[in-house]
Design an enzyme around this catalytic site. Sequence first.
Site, PDB file in Angstrom:
ATOM      1  N   HIS A  66       0.837  -1.190   0.000  1.00 47.60           N
ATOM      2  CA  HIS A  66       0.000   0.000   0.000  1.00 47.60           C
ATOM      3  C   HIS A  66       0.876   1.245   0.000  1.00 47.60           C
ATOM      4  CE1 HIS A  66      -3.805  -2.131   1.732  1.00 47.60           C
ATOM      5  NE2 HIS A  66      -3.355  -2.679   0.622  1.00 47.60           N
ATOM      6  N   GLU A  82       0.880   3.879   1.900  1.00 49.31           N
ATOM      7  CA  GLU A  82       1.360   4.254   3.233  1.00 49.31           C
ATOM      8  C   GLU A  82       2.566   3.410   3.629  1.00 49.31           C
ATOM      9  OE1 GLU A  82      -3.216   3.806   3.710  1.00 49.31           O
ATOM     10  OE2 GLU A  82      -1.662   3.107   2.338  1.00 49.31           O
ATOM     11  N   CYS A  97      -5.903   1.037   5.737  1.00 49.44           N
ATOM     12  CA  CYS A  97      -6.410  -0.252   6.206  1.00 49.44           C
ATOM     13  C   CYS A  97      -5.834  -0.528   7.596  1.00 49.44           C
ATOM     14  CB  CYS A  97      -6.015  -1.363   5.226  1.00 49.44           C
ATOM     15  SG  CYS A  97      -4.240  -1.754   5.241  1.00 49.44           S
TER      16      CYS A  97
END
Length: 144
Positions: free
Chosen positions: A71, A73, A99
């Site tokens: 992801h 992040e 998430c």
Amino acid sequence: MASNDKQQKLDLRYLRMARIWAENSYCQRRQVGALVVKEKMIISDGYNGTPSGFENICEDESGLTKSYVLHAEANAITKLARSSNNSDGSTLYVTASPCIECAKLIIQSGIRRVVYGEKYRLTDGIELLRRAGIEVEFLEVPKP
């Protein structure tokens, strides 16, 4: 100009920049971008994609995201780990809500604030961030 007004304008700018950064992603289903900002300086960036050295194909033949895709992040935070910067007290700007797995990384990295631009159907990541005392803000960025 009020301080809150000035901060919101900065937040919108950084989120727009994260959206532009997301365009670097090779993922077909969803492109996500992230910026880590500390003291008005971008100290890291990331977008969703495969690990370094892997082919830039995020989905399998049936269109599902491959399990090893990182992801945005996670890419931004792990990029920081390889630099001389640290994220203590910083703000993460991300185009989609984090998430639960990314929320854990955010908590452990010392990021104190998360600003995101799109809501996701699962809210467990946002809930965990709030439980950890991290300021979380949804900010809708007008589409260009």
